[in-house]
Scaffold this motif. Structure first.
Motif, short mmCIF file in Angstrom:
data_model
loop_
_atom_site.label_atom_id
_atom_site.label_comp_id
_atom_site.label_asym_id
_atom_site.label_seq_id
_atom_site.Cartn_x
_atom_site.Cartn_y
_atom_site.Cartn_z
N ALA A 84 -4.27 14.75 -11.51
CA ALA A 84 -3.97 14.71 -12.95
C ALA A 84 -2.61 15.31 -13.25
O ALA A 84 -1.90 14.86 -14.16
N SER A 85 -2.21 16.34 -12.47
CA SER A 85 -0.92 16.98 -12.71
C SER A 85 0.23 16.01 -12.44
O SER A 85 1.29 16.11 -13.06
N PHE A 86 0.03 15.07 -11.51
CA PHE A 86 1.05 14.06 -11.25
C PHE A 86 1.15 13.07 -12.40
O PHE A 86 2.23 12.60 -12.75
N THR A 87 0.02 12.71 -12.98
CA THR A 87 -0.02 11.60 -13.93
C THR A 87 0.42 11.99 -15.33
O THR A 87 0.69 11.11 -16.15
N ARG A 88 0.54 13.27 -15.63
CA ARG A 88 0.84 13.69 -17.00
C ARG A 88 2.17 13.18 -17.49
O ARG A 88 2.35 12.90 -18.68
N ASP A 89 3.14 13.06 -16.62
CA ASP A 89 4.49 12.65 -17.04
C ASP A 89 4.76 11.17 -16.82
O ASP A 89 5.89 10.71 -17.00
N VAL A 90 3.75 10.42 -16.43
CA VAL A 90 3.94 8.99 -16.21
C VAL A 90 3.90 8.25 -17.54
O VAL A 90 3.08 8.54 -18.42
N ILE B 2 5.96 4.85 1.73
CA ILE B 2 5.77 6.29 1.56
C ILE B 2 6.71 6.80 0.47
O ILE B 2 7.90 6.47 0.45
N THR B 3 6.19 7.62 -0.44
CA THR B 3 7.03 8.20 -1.49
C THR B 3 6.41 9.49 -2.01
O THR B 3 5.20 9.72 -1.85
N HIS B 4 7.25 10.34 -2.61
CA HIS B 4 6.74 11.53 -3.30
C HIS B 4 6.80 11.34 -4.82
O HIS B 4 6.46 12.24 -5.57
N ASP B 5 7.25 10.16 -5.25
CA ASP B 5 7.47 9.88 -6.67
C ASP B 5 6.35 9.00 -7.21
O ASP B 5 6.22 7.83 -6.82
N LEU B 6 5.53 9.53 -8.12
CA LEU B 6 4.40 8.77 -8.63
C LEU B 6 4.84 7.56 -9.44
O LEU B 6 4.21 6.50 -9.40
N ASN B 7 5.94 7.69 -10.20
CA ASN B 7 6.43 6.55 -10.95
C ASN B 7 6.78 5.39 -10.01
O ASN B 7 6.48 4.23 -10.29
N GLU B 8 7.42 5.73 -8.89
CA GLU B 8 7.75 4.70 -7.90
C GLU B 8 6.48 4.12 -7.29
O GLU B 8 6.37 2.89 -7.12
N PHE C 220 0.87 -1.18 0.00
CA PHE C 220 0.00 0.00 0.00
C PHE C 220 0.90 1.23 0.00
O PHE C 220 1.68 1.42 0.93
N VAL C 221 0.83 2.02 -1.05
CA VAL C 221 1.71 3.18 -1.19
C VAL C 221 0.94 4.45 -0.87
O VAL C 221 -0.17 4.67 -1.34
N VAL C 222 1.55 5.30 -0.04
CA VAL C 222 1.02 6.63 0.25
C VAL C 222 1.96 7.64 -0.39
O VAL C 222 3.15 7.66 -0.08
N MET C 223 1.44 8.44 -1.32
CA MET C 223 2.30 9.39 -2.00
C MET C 223 1.73 10.80 -1.90
O MET C 223 0.53 11.01 -1.73
N VAL D 172 -3.25 8.98 -2.60
CA VAL D 172 -2.61 10.25 -2.91
C VAL D 172 -3.05 11.27 -1.87
O VAL D 172 -4.25 11.48 -1.66
N MET D 173 -2.07 11.92 -1.22
CA MET D 173 -2.38 12.89 -0.17
C MET D 173 -2.07 14.31 -0.62
O MET D 173 -1.13 14.56 -1.38
#
Length: 378
Positions: A260-266, A219-225, A55-58, A235-236
């Motif tokens: 959506a702003s996070f997902t644009r570069d994935v 826990i991560t700040h990186d959506l790709n990870e 379970f990832v919290v980003m 997503v917090m």
């Protein structure tokens, strides 16, 4: 039963925190509380983590993700709400019982390794067992086994400063694994590493998870990870969970402009799978095979398909077979049975822009497979 459950967790720092929770529950804005010198770090967070799940919290810095993690093992006491571990309310335990749970049931892997410079690699890996009172011979044996699992066999007598950053993080992971805890809490554990080493550690974690099937909160700040590691992702933003779901849910149907702003570069081609975008098998019926005969049955479709792939295949692997044939790729289930097909048009359609809540005809968020609604017209 869920392995871990958070129920309406709040964490407020500052004056009159209980009063602040009441205000938040009635709709008071977080910024209004900040003006009074009160910080709402986590606001009404609820989720479950199933056994064997990552379970990832980003979220960005200051979103509340690390504060949330520390409430899960009692390092921080919630202002309001409960944390349940295998049905047991951790927030109701005495300090002594909570320490017992933390030392035996929940292990933590930190961002900055937290190794003792005056202890060998083996001693560092066995530290959690030492805290438990495990005899030296037994803990050295278990620590050595954990080091072998993390690729550090042969480095037992080395000192931490003799290891690279990635190797030091492997020692931290080995220390967590040596205790055989039911839950691993990993706080930005790979973010201090160089990109190549970071990906290697992700590979290591996924390989270990396939073998050990631990329950992990990462826990991560990186959506790709997050999308690479997470079975489910939360997503917090500003202390609140603004969306929760699979990587495919978040990538295809982001809850708002922030997500959506996070997902644009994935790279969608490496996240989405054949099972997520496939059409029903009968979508191929009526097409002509290489021999000019019409495809009428699932057996015909399987025989004519340019490739046959399992449902979890990343769609990047479908480009070559889809480009080489007008016929769709066949997608199979666990028993090798046909469960769907991926036509070329469907593959191309799903690589477009993600659908947002303001997009006419938005596909509702849902479980893996609901993505087919978003490209049904392809």
């Amino acid at each position: 039963m869920s392995r871990l459950q958070a129920e309406h967790l709040y964490k407020v720092f500052g004056r009159r925190p209980d009063e602040a929770v009441t205000k938040l529950e009635s709709g008071t804005d977080r910024e209004q509380l900040r003006a009074d010198g009160t910080t709402a770090a986590v606001i009404d967070a609820s989720f479950t983590v199933e056994p064997g799940q990552i379970f990832v919290v980003m979220g960005l810095s200051g979103s509340g993700k690390s504060t949330l993690l520390r409430m899960l093992n009692g390092l921080l006491e919630p202002t309001s709400g409960r944390v349940l571990f295998d049905g047991q309310d951790l927030t109701a335990l005495s300090p002594e019982k909570l320490r017992h749970v933390r030392s035996r049931k929940i292990s933590m892997v930190f961002q900055h390794f937290a190794l003792f410079p005056h202890r060998s690699v083996l001693e560092n890996a066995g530290y959690g067992l030492e805290v438990q009172g495990v005899p030296r011979g037994q803990r050295n044996s278990r620590a050595a086994e954990a080091l072998e699992m993390t690729g550090l066999s042969g480095w037992e007598k080395s000192w931490p400063d003799e290891l690279s950053g990635g190797m030091q993080q492997r020692v931290g992971l080995a220390r967590a694994l040596a205790t055989d805890a039911d839950i691993l809490l990993m706080d930005e554990s790979f973010s201090a590493l160089d990109p190549l080493i970071r990906r290697d550690m992700q590979d290591q974690l996924l390989a270990l998870q396939k073998r050990l099937k631990k329950t992990i909160v990462f826990i991560t700040h990186d959506l790709n990870e997050a999308m690479r590691l997470g079975d489910r992702i939360a997503v917090m933003r500003d202390g609140e969970i603004v969306q929760m779901g699979t990587a495919e849910d978040i990538l295809v149907t982001p809850a708002n402009d922030y997500v959506a702003s996070f997902t644009r570069d994935v790279d969608r081609s490496r996240v989405l799978t054949a099972g997520a975008i496939m059409a029903e098998p009968d979508a191929a019926f009526g097409m002509l095979g290489k021999d000019g005969k019409e495809l009428r049955t699932e057996r015909d479709v399987m025989a004519a398909a340019p490739a046959t792939v399992p449902a979890n295949t990343p769609i990047i692997e479908l480009f070559t077979p889809c480009s080489a044939s007008e016929l769709p790729v066949a997608v199979t289930g666990e028993e090798g049975e046909l469960i769907g097909v991926v036509p070329r048009s469907r593959l191309l359609a799903v690589l477009g822009e993600p659908m947002t809540p303001d997009t006419p005809g938005e596909a509702p968020a849902g479980p893996p497979g609901s993505l087919t609604k978003a490209v049904a017209s392809a």
